[in-house]
Scaffold this motif. Structure first.
Motif, PDB file in Angstrom:
ATOM      1  N   UNK A 122      -4.766   0.353  -6.222  1.00  0.00           N
ATOM      2  CA  UNK A 122      -4.966   0.856  -6.958  1.00  0.00           C
ATOM      3  C   UNK A 122      -5.824   1.626  -7.278  1.00  0.00           C
ATOM      4  N   UNK A 123      -6.899   2.285  -6.770  1.00  0.00           N
ATOM      5  CA  UNK A 123      -7.755   3.359  -6.691  1.00  0.00           C
ATOM      6  C   UNK A 123      -6.980   4.902  -5.569  1.00  0.00           C
ATOM      7  N   UNK A 124      -5.824   4.350  -4.939  1.00  0.00           N
ATOM      8  CA  UNK A 124      -5.156   5.180  -4.482  1.00  0.00           C
ATOM      9  C   UNK A 124      -4.210   5.390  -5.316  1.00  0.00           C
ATOM     10  N   UNK A 125      -3.728   5.014  -6.675  1.00  0.00           N
ATOM     11  CA  UNK A 125      -2.463   5.790  -7.146  1.00  0.00           C
ATOM     12  C   UNK A 125      -2.500   6.858  -8.451  1.00  0.00           C
ATOM     13  N   UNK A 126      -3.016   7.911  -8.111  1.00  0.00           N
ATOM     14  CA  UNK A 126      -2.781   9.176  -8.412  1.00  0.00           C
ATOM     15  C   UNK A 126      -2.871  10.091  -6.779  1.00  0.00           C
ATOM     16  N   UNK A 127      -2.248   9.667  -5.833  1.00  0.00           N
ATOM     17  CA  UNK A 127      -1.629   9.845  -5.263  1.00  0.00           C
ATOM     18  C   UNK A 127      -0.492   9.211  -4.290  1.00  0.00           C
ATOM     19  N   UNK A 128       0.033   8.844  -5.260  1.00  0.00           N
ATOM     20  CA  UNK A 128       1.525   8.406  -5.256  1.00  0.00           C
ATOM     21  C   UNK A 128       2.673   9.614  -5.948  1.00  0.00           C
ATOM     22  N   UNK A 181       0.799  -0.692   0.139  1.00  0.00           N
ATOM     23  CA  UNK A 181       0.165   0.056   0.199  1.00  0.00           C
ATOM     24  C   UNK A 181       0.933   1.387   0.037  1.00  0.00           C
ATOM     25  N   UNK A 182       1.844   1.458   0.892  1.00  0.00           N
ATOM     26  CA  UNK A 182       2.137   1.869   0.720  1.00  0.00           C
ATOM     27  C   UNK A 182       2.211   3.896   1.516  1.00  0.00           C
ATOM     28  N   UNK A 183       3.187   4.729   2.749  1.00  0.00           N
ATOM     29  CA  UNK A 183       2.981   5.787   2.913  1.00  0.00           C
ATOM     30  C   UNK A 183       1.935   6.990   2.975  1.00  0.00           C
ATOM     31  N   UNK A 184       2.116   6.544   1.168  1.00  0.00           N
ATOM     32  CA  UNK A 184       1.495   8.265   0.863  1.00  0.00           C
ATOM     33  C   UNK A 184       0.027   8.024   0.209  1.00  0.00           C
ATOM     34  N   UNK A 185       0.037   6.525   0.052  1.00  0.00           N
ATOM     35  CA  UNK A 185      -1.814   5.698  -0.481  1.00  0.00           C
ATOM     36  C   UNK A 185      -2.129   5.813   1.101  1.00  0.00           C
ATOM     37  N   UNK A 186      -2.055   5.780   2.149  1.00  0.00           N
ATOM     38  CA  UNK A 186      -2.432   5.337   3.023  1.00  0.00           C
ATOM     39  C   UNK A 186      -2.430   6.629   3.594  1.00  0.00           C
ATOM     40  N   UNK A 194      -2.039  -6.395  -1.925  1.00  0.00           N
ATOM     41  CA  UNK A 194      -2.617  -4.647  -2.555  1.00  0.00           C
ATOM     42  C   UNK A 194      -3.623  -3.596  -2.404  1.00  0.00           C
ATOM     43  N   UNK A 195      -4.189  -4.432  -1.040  1.00  0.00           N
ATOM     44  CA  UNK A 195      -5.931  -3.295  -1.009  1.00  0.00           C
ATOM     45  C   UNK A 195      -5.795  -2.545   0.709  1.00  0.00           C
ATOM     46  N   UNK A 255     -14.328  10.902  -3.197  1.00  0.00           N
ATOM     47  CA  UNK A 255     -13.417  10.944  -2.682  1.00  0.00           C
ATOM     48  C   UNK A 255     -11.926  11.053  -3.218  1.00  0.00           C
ATOM     49  N   UNK A 256     -11.579   9.274  -3.944  1.00  0.00           N
ATOM     50  CA  UNK A 256     -10.786   9.366  -4.479  1.00  0.00           C
ATOM     51  C   UNK A 256     -10.513   9.010  -6.026  1.00  0.00           C
ATOM     52  N   UNK A 257     -11.396  10.118  -6.762  1.00  0.00           N
ATOM     53  CA  UNK A 257     -10.905  10.198  -7.803  1.00  0.00           C
ATOM     54  C   UNK A 257     -11.651  10.110  -9.221  1.00  0.00           C
ATOM     55  N   UNK A 258     -11.819   8.888  -7.977  1.00  0.00           N
ATOM     56  CA  UNK A 258     -12.435   7.291  -9.210  1.00  0.00           C
ATOM     57  C   UNK A 258     -13.974   7.752  -9.489  1.00  0.00           C
ATOM     58  N   UNK A 259     -14.404   7.169 -10.616  1.00  0.00           N
ATOM     59  CA  UNK A 259     -15.418   6.578 -11.470  1.00  0.00           C
ATOM     60  C   UNK A 259     -16.557   6.171 -10.823  1.00  0.00           C
TER      61      UNK A 259
END
Length: 238
Positions: free
Chosen positions: A145-151, A1-6, A125-126, A104-108
């Motif tokens: 992947x729903x939070x990929x835009x915040x990487x 997941x990583x710190x940025x997406x979390x 990866x959830x 909120x996550x920028x997803x359709x």
């Protein structure tokens, strides 16, 4: 997941849940308590009487689980009628929650469908969000992947330039030392601007151009340019 997406999930998803609760729940006097974490078997505790829903967006999947009647009607759940109107209200609330979270996550937006309970495990990866809404738990599982835009954006590679062009504008303080044979302390203390110092080195002997910690960078000879004495470079040091 990583710190940025979390970090993005912790900032955006609880706010979306709070906004949805104010619009759709019959009782919202208590502030929801939300906890985000990377999915793991310990955190994936079952939700009592929970019904799982799945929103399959083009950017990733989002699962929701709750006792939806209790979540929407709160303390009126036992008194609310078990009819088509109540079912439509719960369905609309479920879809509004999924749409708000995806937005909120920028997803359709994606339609909700029934889903089987999912089992969490380590190294997946959830993202897991568990919320307590007035004593009624809500479980959210989102693919990373729903939070990929915040990487973080990858640093743009700078183009390679010729060495002379890359350092052509750099400035360097240099020094030329005149090789005198000797100079007494008394003579040095009495020096004034304009004084002439005479050395015993022949003017045809080379002088060194130094920089930094006395590092010689070039050699040359004493020369005249207009009314100034100058160092005419003869060779660069390797």
């Amino acid at each position: 997941m990583g710190a940025s997406r979390l970090a993005a999930a912790e900032r955006l998803l609880p706010a979306a849940i709070r906004q949805w609760r104010e619009q759709w729940c019959f009782q919202c006097d208590q502030e929801p308590v939300c906890v985000c974490a990377e999915e793991g078997s310990e955190a994936m505790a079952p939700v009592a009487d929970g019904q799982w829903k799945l929103a399959e967006s083009s950017q990733g999947k989002l699962w929701l689980a709750a006792d939806w009647r209790r979540l929407v009607f709160a303390r009126f759940a036992s008194e609310a009628p078990q009819d088509a109107t109540a079912a439509q209200l719960v369905d609309a609330a479920q879809q509004a929650l999924a749409s708000g979270l995806l937005a909120a996550l920028g997803a359709p937006t994606a339609p909700l469908q029934d889903a089987q309970p999912i089992q969490g495990g380590p190294m997946s990866a959830r993202l897991l969000l568990r919320a307590d809404l007035g004593g009624v738990p809500l479980l959210l599982v989102a693919e990373a992947s729903l939070l990929a835009g915040f990487l973080p954006q990858a640093a743009r590679a700078l183009p390679l330039l010729p060495r002379s062009q890359a350092i052509g504008g750099a400035r360097l303080k240099v020094k030329v030392s005149l090789p005198f044979s000797s100079l007494t302390v008394g003579e040095a203390n009495g020096l004034r601007a304009g004084d002439i110092l005479q050395g015993d080195t022949h003017f045809l002997e080379p002088l060194s151009l130094t920089a930094g910690a006395q590092q010689t960078i070039a050699k040359g000879y004493l020369a005249r340019q207009g009314e100034h004495l100058a160092l005419q470079l003869a060779a660069h040091e390797q």
